[in-house]
Design an enzyme around this catalytic site. Structure first.
Site, PDB file in Angstrom:
ATOM      1  N   SER A  53      47.027  47.687  44.686  1.00 15.23           N
ATOM      2  CA  SER A  53      45.781  46.964  44.423  1.00 15.23           C
ATOM      3  C   SER A  53      45.013  46.806  45.728  1.00 15.23           C
ATOM      4  CB  SER A  53      46.086  45.581  43.841  1.00 15.23           C
ATOM      5  OG  SER A  53      46.731  44.774  44.818  1.00 15.23           O
ATOM      6  N   ASP A  95      44.902  50.626  41.849  1.00 16.23           N
ATOM      7  CA  ASP A  95      44.834  49.783  40.664  1.00 16.23           C
ATOM      8  C   ASP A  95      43.681  48.784  40.745  1.00 16.23           C
ATOM      9  OD1 ASP A  95      45.767  48.689  38.215  1.00 16.23           O
ATOM     10  OD2 ASP A  95      46.954  47.180  39.283  1.00 16.23           O
ATOM     11  N   HIS A  96      42.954  48.618  39.657  1.00 17.02           N
ATOM     12  CA  HIS A  96      41.950  47.547  39.490  1.00 17.02           C
ATOM     13  C   HIS A  96      40.913  47.492  40.615  1.00 17.02           C
ATOM     14  CE1 HIS A  96      43.151  45.521  35.816  1.00 17.02           C
ATOM     15  NE2 HIS A  96      44.405  45.685  36.180  1.00 17.02           N
ATOM     16  N   GLU A 161      38.802  50.833  32.299  1.00 15.90           N
ATOM     17  CA  GLU A 161      39.141  49.737  31.394  1.00 15.90           C
ATOM     18  C   GLU A 161      37.962  49.469  30.472  1.00 15.90           C
ATOM     19  OE1 GLU A 161      40.200  45.041  31.859  1.00 15.90           O
ATOM     20  OE2 GLU A 161      41.470  46.461  32.949  1.00 15.90           O
ATOM     21  N   GLU A 169      43.959  38.667  38.375  1.00 21.38           N
ATOM     22  CA  GLU A 169      44.639  39.787  38.999  1.00 21.38           C
ATOM     23  C   GLU A 169      43.966  40.076  40.321  1.00 21.38           C
ATOM     24  OE1 GLU A 169      47.172  43.397  39.209  1.00 21.38           O
ATOM     25  OE2 GLU A 169      47.261  41.463  38.209  1.00 21.38           O
ATOM     26  N   HIS A 212      46.589  38.980  32.265  1.00 22.78           N
ATOM     27  CA  HIS A 212      47.350  39.100  33.508  1.00 22.78           C
ATOM     28  C   HIS A 212      48.058  37.788  33.831  1.00 22.78           C
ATOM     29  CE1 HIS A 212      44.380  42.434  34.758  1.00 22.78           C
ATOM     30  NE2 HIS A 212      45.565  42.993  34.615  1.00 22.78           N
ATOM     31  N   HIS A 249      47.786  46.971  30.198  1.00 24.56           N
ATOM     32  CA  HIS A 249      47.670  46.009  31.290  1.00 24.56           C
ATOM     33  C   HIS A 249      48.115  44.634  30.800  1.00 24.56           C
ATOM     34  CE1 HIS A 249      44.435  48.245  33.898  1.00 24.56           C
ATOM     35  NE2 HIS A 249      45.354  49.055  33.435  1.00 24.56           N
ATOM     36  N   ASN A 271      51.463  48.706  33.200  1.00 20.46           N
ATOM     37  CA  ASN A 271      51.488  48.076  34.509  1.00 20.46           C
ATOM     38  C   ASN A 271      52.530  46.965  34.568  1.00 20.46           C
ATOM     39  OD1 ASN A 271      49.321  49.752  34.902  1.00 20.46           O
ATOM     40  ND2 ASN A 271      47.936  48.173  35.623  1.00 20.46           N
TER      41      ASN A 271
END
Length: 339
Positions: A53, A95-96, A161, A169, A212, A249, A271
């Site tokens: 991340s 990620d993200h 997404e 997150e 999350h 997720h 994830n």
């Protein structure tokens, strides 16, 4: 093979989709967590995905430096070297990445990878995620289309997404409300904007109540059947069965039944972060409590070097995280399916 080539990564996804299993995607923040992830995959005889991340990348570069590009490249370089000894294949993923972080993180990485490809090399990362869930869907898909084109040049796969994952997150927070459920109309809009593979392969995180963070089983109302509905509606529209390669997720606390149904409906990547964080830290806590007079110099004593040596508790942390990854591989059915 250790780090997947673009061709091998595509094969991994195809095998998962055809075999109805999914790969755990484990967040990494340090050399120790990379090692723990590789150990877990090897023990499960599963290939897998390790991912970083923006906060994890900044931490890896040094908490006083916070260079997210340097940290990402450093973790990938470490993984590429040590993964050779584990007998499994891993893909490396970012990620993200939200809109505000694109220009300082994923776009520079894609530019580096495009140059690597021009030089006849494989890209450092195998995929990157754009998280456009905090902006309107139309804008999300416009940016995703641009990134998909850049991903083609870098020989990487894009993850997007569509919908919203609730909770927090890495500094990105979303409310828990009806937006947690992606609609078939959202799926159709996605295919209209990005195609169904002809413009480049992409992974899609469709949301079905995901949140999350930490919660107990039953606290979040997951509806994995939404994934089947969207796959069918979009598939019927474009004449392609199960058109989406899906990502799960916000899965911490999910029941075995929810995970199984999601995989049956096309999830090929799940994830895993909150649970592995705890699995890494819990053995360290036990070590410190159980050896407090060794890790602390109490009443003028000298302590016990063997107790406070970082390797002593580090091995325990890695083993704890690895065991949680084995459990994830078994739940997701990837155990025993290494290339």
């Amino acid at each position: 093979m250790a780090i997947a080539t673009p061709e091998v990564y595509a094969e991994m996804i195809d095998r998962a989709k055809a075999g109805k299993f999914a790969y755990p995607a484990v967040n990494i923040t340090s050399s120790q967590t990379v090692t723990a992830a590789l150990q877990g995959f090897a023990e499960a005889e599963s290939d897998g995905i390790i991912q970083v991340s923006v906060g994890g990348a900044e931490y890896a570069a040094g908490s006083t430096i916070k260079d997210r590009v340097a940290g990402s490249l450093a973790l990938a370089a470490y993984a590429a070297e040590v993964a050779k000894g584990y007998g499994i294949t891993v893909a490396i993923h970012t990620d993200h990445c939200t809109k505000q972080n694109l220009d300082s993180w994923v776009r520079p990485l894609l530019a580096i990878e495009a140059e690597q490809v021009k030089a006849g090399k494989n890209p450092t990362f195998q995929s990157h995620m754009f998280d456009g869930s905090n902006i309107p869907l139309d804008e999300n898909l416009v940016i995703a289309a641009e990134l998909l084109e850049l991903s083609q040049a870098a020989r990487t796969i894009l993850e997007i997404e569509v919908g919203v994952v609730g909770g927090e997150e890495d500094g990105h927070t979303a409310e828990i409300n009806d937006k947690l459920y992606t609609t078939p109309e959202d799926g159709l809009a996605t295919v209209k904007a990005l195609g169904a593979g002809e413009k480049g392969r992409y992974l899609t995180a469709l949301t079905f109540g995901n949140v999350h963070g930490v919660y107990k089983p039953g606290a979040v109302k997951l509806r994995p059947s939404i994934l089947a509905d969207i796959q069918k509606k979009v598939g019927d529209e474009i004449g392609k069965a199960n058109p989406f390669d899906l990502v799960f997720h916000g899965g911490s606390g999910s029941t075995a039944e929810e995970i199984s149904e999601a995989v049956d409906n096309g999830v090929i990547k799940m994830n895993i972060d909150t649970d592995t964080q705890y699995a890494f830290t819990r053995p360290v806590v036990g070590h410190m409590f159980g050896n407090y007079d060794g890790v602390l110099k109490i009443d003028g004593e000298v302590g016990n070097k063997k107790a406070y040596d970082p390797r002593a508790w580090g091995k325990l942390a890695e083993a704890g995280m690895a065991q949680r990854i084995v459990e994830a591989c078994q739940q997701l059915r990837s155990a025993g399916h290494k290339l």
